[in-house]
Design an enzyme around this catalytic site. Structure first.
Site, PDB file in Angstrom:
ATOM      1  N   ASN A   7       1.100  -0.907   0.147  1.00 64.78           N
ATOM      2  CA  ASN A   7       0.085  -0.326   0.412  1.00 64.78           C
ATOM      3  C   ASN A   7       1.075   1.094  -0.085  1.00 64.78           C
ATOM      4  O   ASN A   7       1.725   1.543   1.389  1.00 64.78           O
ATOM      5  CB  ASN A   7      -0.600   0.082   1.310  1.00 64.78           C
ATOM      6  N   ARG A  93      -2.497  -2.143  -3.412  1.00 69.25           N
ATOM      7  CA  ARG A  93      -3.835  -1.198  -2.920  1.00 69.25           C
ATOM      8  C   ARG A  93      -3.933  -0.453  -4.027  1.00 69.25           C
ATOM      9  O   ARG A  93      -3.020   0.704  -4.175  1.00 69.25           O
ATOM     10  CB  ARG A  93      -3.980  -1.050  -1.757  1.00 69.25           C
ATOM     11  N   HIS A 181     -13.616   2.453   0.725  1.00 67.09           N
ATOM     12  CA  HIS A 181     -13.257   1.280   1.745  1.00 67.09           C
ATOM     13  C   HIS A 181     -13.792   0.164   1.097  1.00 67.09           C
ATOM     14  O   HIS A 181     -14.015  -0.543   2.539  1.00 67.09           O
ATOM     15  CB  HIS A 181     -13.808   1.558   3.173  1.00 67.09           C
ATOM     16  N   HIS A 209     -17.650   1.264   9.032  1.00 69.57           N
ATOM     17  CA  HIS A 209     -16.524   0.972   9.518  1.00 69.57           C
ATOM     18  C   HIS A 209     -15.719   2.994   9.722  1.00 69.57           C
ATOM     19  O   HIS A 209     -15.699   3.880   9.265  1.00 69.57           O
ATOM     20  CB  HIS A 209     -15.740   1.026   7.749  1.00 69.57           C
ATOM     21  N   LEU A 210     -15.480   2.387  10.851  1.00 68.62           N
ATOM     22  CA  LEU A 210     -15.030   3.630  11.600  1.00 68.62           C
ATOM     23  C   LEU A 210     -13.630   3.758  12.255  1.00 68.62           C
ATOM     24  O   LEU A 210     -13.105   3.277  13.292  1.00 68.62           O
ATOM     25  CB  LEU A 210     -16.230   3.905  12.916  1.00 68.62           C
ATOM     26  N   ARG A 242     -11.974  15.152   8.298  1.00 69.78           N
ATOM     27  CA  ARG A 242     -12.979  15.218   7.356  1.00 69.78           C
ATOM     28  C   ARG A 242     -13.943  15.669   8.426  1.00 69.78           C
ATOM     29  O   ARG A 242     -14.756  14.437   8.638  1.00 69.78           O
ATOM     30  CB  ARG A 242     -12.918  14.184   6.438  1.00 69.78           C
ATOM     31  N   GLY A 333     -14.662   1.472  15.339  1.00 62.88           N
ATOM     32  CA  GLY A 333     -15.836   0.948  15.185  1.00 62.88           C
ATOM     33  C   GLY A 333     -15.616  -0.852  15.908  1.00 62.88           C
ATOM     34  O   GLY A 333     -16.568  -1.324  16.803  1.00 62.88           O
ATOM     35  N   GLU A 385      -8.319  -5.644   5.718  1.00 57.14           N
ATOM     36  CA  GLU A 385      -7.957  -5.223   4.191  1.00 57.14           C
ATOM     37  C   GLU A 385      -7.031  -5.780   3.715  1.00 57.14           C
ATOM     38  O   GLU A 385      -7.288  -6.311   2.386  1.00 57.14           O
ATOM     39  CB  GLU A 385      -8.056  -3.582   4.313  1.00 57.14           C
TER      40      GLU A 385
END
Ligand code: ADP
Length: 399
Positions: A7, A93, A181, A209-210, A242, A333, A385
């Site tokens: 990544n 990724r 995501h 997804h947090l 954000r 999460g 991921e």
């Protein structure tokens, strides 16, 4: 079979080496501050136990960084491989696949050109991802696969992905919802289906997804039908830095009132807003402590954060009609019982009721935290991921 997952960011490379199909992590690490004098490579490797090795030296570019990683992977002390030839595939990724990519894709020249063509949609991310691909191709001669953050959401129907803008803006500039995501939403949906012991194409989920970045997806019969992030990752729920959803007229109002340029406003919304903008911190652990200590802005931040998620759950309930399971994942999460509890508060009418004892239980494995009477299963599922990328890479190179 060994698969390397990469990544690449503008000044970083994250990597994990997997032994597949078992999914065992053999090594992982991060090269940071590439291009600066104080670059750092943190390499973790797993033999009889876990070890960490750090290299602090100037790393001029991504190629030097990845070469250092490859040397470490094969090093007699810190390595886990005899030789790089043991690596049979590399998974990358890639943030933005635009409308071009619906699936993990074997990388060749036309694929590289198509990722390049999507640079205007992700000007910060796609060039870095391309650098990673270019460097890895110069080092390895094995098949390489691109896994796109946007691909899973390509099943979203047109009435959900279009913005109510003049249609020619879509035709000319491809302005629409893409969502991100995707790898994480897909991974937890698959894991939830497995946990529930039912096929994923018979199940409806709302996946939450947090992490620092955060998004929610509505998943119908295993396919994404809507998601909170939009053309860029700025839209949707409140994130670390954000803003998520705001009135689009705030841009021009801010420009008029403050004299800030479009670029400055973009930075403000992406980097100085969200939890950080509201209360000064983007770390949920700190914010929860500050709230306990009576900090009014920390309290407001948590209330706003949970409320916005709750609104999306309501919206996606209406989108899906029937929800089998609500799934919490990523840093907040998976770890914050407070946020999970506040998000689910008052949703009994939707069949969502959390069991506070189960919610307080910490586990690295998937777990169900609803009451016995709750028709909707509330699941906490650790996302992975990198493992998803390794699995998809294996699938592509094996066919
Ligand atoms: P990234 O998007 O960078 O991968 P993560 O998924 O690691 O982010 O999530 C980072 C967020 O998770 C931070 O806000 C952090 O405070 C939060 N977090 C991690 N552990 C906990 C915890 N025990 N309680 C509350 N928040 C937590």
């Amino acid at each position: 079979m060994k698969i390397l997952v990469i990544n690449t960011g503008s000044s970083s490379i994250k990597y994990q080496l997997f032994d597949m199909p078992e999914g065992t992590v053999m090594a992982s690490g991060l090269v940071e501050r590439i291009g600066e004098s104080n670059s750092v490579l943190t390499h973790k490797y797993f033999k009889d136990e876990a070890y960490t090795h750090r290299i602090e030296q100037a790393i001029t570019d991504h190629k030097e960084g990845l070469n250092l990683v490859v040397n470490l992977l094969c090093d007699s002390t810190h390595g886990v491989l005899q030789d790089t030839s043991e690596i049979k595939g590399v998974g990358h990724r890639v943030v933005h696949g635009g409308e071009t990519f619906q699936q993990p894709t074997l990388i060749d020249e036309p694929v590289i050109a198509a990722i390049e063509a999507n640079i205007p949609l992700a000007p910060l991310h796609n060039p870095a991802n391309l650098t990673g691909i270019e460097v890895a191709r110069s080092i390895f001669s094995v098949p390489q696969v691109a896994i796109f953050d946007t691909a899973f959401h390509q099943s979203i129907p047109p009435y959900a992905y279009h913005y109510a803008l003049p249609h020619e803006l879509y035709e000319t500039y491809r302005i629409r919802r893409y969502g991100f995501h995707g790898t994480s939403h897909m991974f937890v949906a698959k894991a939830a289906a497995q946990f529930l012991g039912r096929p994923k194409d018979e199940l409806n989920f709302i996946t939450i997804h947090l992490g620092n970045g955060a998004s929610i997806a509505a998943i119908q019969n295993g396919q994404s039908v809507d998601t909170s992030m939009g053309m860029t990752p700025l839209e949707g729920i409140i994130m670390g830095t954000r803003s998520g959803d705001i009135d689009p007229a705030i841009h021009s109002y801010l420009a008029k009132q403050t004299g800030k340029s479009i670029q400055e406003i973009d930075t403000l919304l992406n980097k100085q807003s969200g939890l950080k903008g509201i209360c000064g911190s983007n770390d949920m652990r700190d914010i929860l402590v500050q709230r306990e200590e009576g900090n009014a802005l920390a309290k407001l931040a948590v209330e706003m954060y949970s409320y916005r998620i709750k609104k999306y759950i309501g919206a996606y309930f209406a989108v899906l009609g029937k929800v089998d399971s609500l799934i919490f994942t990523a840093g907040i999460g998976q770890n914050s019982k407070e946020i999970r509890s506040e998000v689910c508060q008052g949703l009994k009418g939707l069949g969502i009721e959390i069991d506070s004892d189960k919610n307080a239980n910490r586990s690295d494995s998937p777990q169900a935290i609803q009451t016995t009477d709750s028709p909707v299963k509330i699941l906490v599922i650790p996302t992975n991921e990198e493992l998803e990328i390794a699995e998809e890479t294996l699938e592509v190179i094996s066919t």
